[in-house]
Scaffold this motif. Sequence first.
Motif, PDB file in Angstrom:
ATOM      1  N   PRO A 186      -0.625 -12.389  14.907  1.00 60.50           N
ATOM      2  CA  PRO A 186      -1.008 -11.343  15.577  1.00 60.50           C
ATOM      3  C   PRO A 186      -1.730 -10.144  14.886  1.00 60.50           C
ATOM      4  CG  PRO A 186       1.383 -11.557  15.877  1.00 60.50           C
ATOM      5  CD  PRO A 186       0.959 -12.482  14.810  1.00 60.50           C
ATOM      6  N   ASN A 187      -2.591  -9.584  15.421  1.00 57.71           N
ATOM      7  CA  ASN A 187      -3.199  -8.283  14.894  1.00 57.71           C
ATOM      8  C   ASN A 187      -2.320  -7.435  13.915  1.00 57.71           C
ATOM      9  OD1 ASN A 187      -5.789  -9.022  15.890  1.00 57.71           O
ATOM     10  ND2 ASN A 187      -5.201  -8.085  17.814  1.00 57.71           N
ATOM     11  N   GLY A 188      -3.027  -7.267  12.804  1.00 60.71           N
ATOM     12  CA  GLY A 188      -1.948  -6.351  11.810  1.00 60.71           C
ATOM     13  C   GLY A 188      -1.049  -7.325  10.974  1.00 60.71           C
ATOM     14  N   ALA A 189      -0.956  -8.579  11.217  1.00 61.11           N
ATOM     15  CA  ALA A 189       0.068  -9.434  10.455  1.00 61.11           C
ATOM     16  C   ALA A 189      -0.421  -9.540   9.142  1.00 61.11           C
ATOM     17  CB  ALA A 189       0.054 -10.795  11.056  1.00 61.11           C
ATOM     18  N   GLY A 190      -1.225  -9.346   8.692  1.00 67.20           N
ATOM     19  CA  GLY A 190      -1.803  -9.479   7.206  1.00 67.20           C
ATOM     20  C   GLY A 190      -2.766 -10.485   6.997  1.00 67.20           C
ATOM     21  N   LYS A 191      -3.467 -11.016   7.865  1.00 67.37           N
ATOM     22  CA  LYS A 191      -4.365 -12.088   7.715  1.00 67.37           C
ATOM     23  C   LYS A 191      -5.551 -11.764   6.743  1.00 67.37           C
ATOM     24  CE  LYS A 191      -5.030 -12.654  12.034  1.00 67.37           C
ATOM     25  NZ  LYS A 191      -4.253 -11.484  12.455  1.00 67.37           N
ATOM     26  N   THR A 192      -6.180 -10.711   7.245  1.00 63.48           N
ATOM     27  CA  THR A 192      -7.237 -10.031   6.464  1.00 63.48           C
ATOM     28  C   THR A 192      -6.715  -9.808   5.030  1.00 63.48           C
ATOM     29  OG1 THR A 192      -8.294  -9.342   8.307  1.00 63.48           O
ATOM     30  CG2 THR A 192      -9.117  -8.492   6.277  1.00 63.48           C
ATOM     31  N   THR A 193      -5.724  -9.044   4.881  1.00 60.09           N
ATOM     32  CA  THR A 193      -5.106  -8.849   3.590  1.00 60.09           C
ATOM     33  C   THR A 193      -5.103  -9.890   2.590  1.00 60.09           C
ATOM     34  OG1 THR A 193      -4.020  -7.139   4.323  1.00 60.09           O
ATOM     35  CG2 THR A 193      -3.369  -7.572   2.349  1.00 60.09           C
ATOM     36  N   VAL A 232       2.644  -4.697   3.342  1.00 55.09           N
ATOM     37  CA  VAL A 232       1.968  -5.166   4.606  1.00 55.09           C
ATOM     38  C   VAL A 232       1.868  -6.863   4.354  1.00 55.09           C
ATOM     39  CG1 VAL A 232       0.473  -3.202   4.901  1.00 55.09           C
ATOM     40  CG2 VAL A 232      -0.395  -4.994   3.475  1.00 55.09           C
ATOM     41  N   TYR A 271       1.019  -1.274   0.238  1.00 54.81           N
ATOM     42  CA  TYR A 271      -0.005   0.028   0.171  1.00 54.81           C
ATOM     43  C   TYR A 271       0.793   1.029  -0.100  1.00 54.81           C
ATOM     44  CZ  TYR A 271      -4.269  -2.719   1.164  1.00 54.81           C
ATOM     45  OH  TYR A 271      -5.281  -3.754   1.116  1.00 54.81           O
TER      46      TYR A 271
END
Length: 304
Positions: free
Chosen positions: A39-46, A20, A15
């Motif tokens: 962890p949160n922010g690791a890139g899973k949703t991406t 990310v 981005y």
Amino acid sequence: MAEAVILMNNISKVYKKNAVVKNFSLDVKKGSICGLIGPNGAGKTTIMKILAGLIFQSEGGLSFYGSSDDLDSNRKRMSFMIEAPIVDHQMTAYENLNYIRYVRGYPDEKRIDEVLDIVGLSNAGKKKAAKFSLGMRQRLGIAMALLTKPEILVLDEPVNGLDPEGIVEVRRILQRLSYEQNTTILISSHLLSELSEMCTDFSIISSGRLVENLSAEELDKRCRNHIVVRTNDIDRTAAVLEDKLSIRSYKAVHGGIIEIYEQLDNIEKISKTITDSGLIITKLNEEGKKLEDYYLEKVGGSNE
Ligand code: ADP
């Protein structure tokens, strides 16, 4: 070996100038329940958004069922629940599902009762979603995803915020789907412990990078780090370990227990050699790190 139904090869997502997801690779086998843990922010949703075709990777290859052509036609065999399920709170569970049925053009209205049954919401079909608990809403989201009988289910943090009972319910639903319908499931969580009992495979991600892909058995093995043995004579047991098994890495601890740190694959031989020497074993098992500790070591630090 089972067919890889999802293959991600060196995927990156940038981005502006911020990467990310970095060179991430994943191989999801048909019929597996694969946990994408980080962890949160690791890139899973991406990663899940790339799979769903909601965003495109900046680099790297993606294929479904061995084909990187026409990903969209294979996406019709999949269902995605990314971030929170989109539920209209003013509609009942049944109405929400019927709406999704229209949007997706799925002809069979009877399927609504089937999916309500699968997720244990048969009695709540006429209840407005506004009156649902978080767990019920998540289960309704799963029902929505199941409506079109997908072969692959991709679920982003479906147990996030659920109480232990809610987690167990979701786990049972997914395990049943896997067992009865051979549905392939990719599921993310920021806590390994939430998924450790249901997944057959794990993909650990931290700061956008793959830490490791491993099976549940491999994970168990990695966490194993010593054998615990208690006998009726600790000194003679130590002598047997040294003289007959050439074990040097062990420690006598409280309660007449010896911890053995080598030859972890030799537990049967260790047991037989001790008993053949006339000793009585009163306790023998493999012990190790907790899965969550192993994971936190891998991703480096605490996990809120
Ligand atoms: P996770 O699902 O593991 O919590 P995400 O995939 O949501 O992680 O986010 C990974 C990183 O990408 C985060 O640092 C997040 O802020 C960043 N990110 C996500 N979406 C965007 C976007 N549209 N623009 C810029 N950065 C984003």
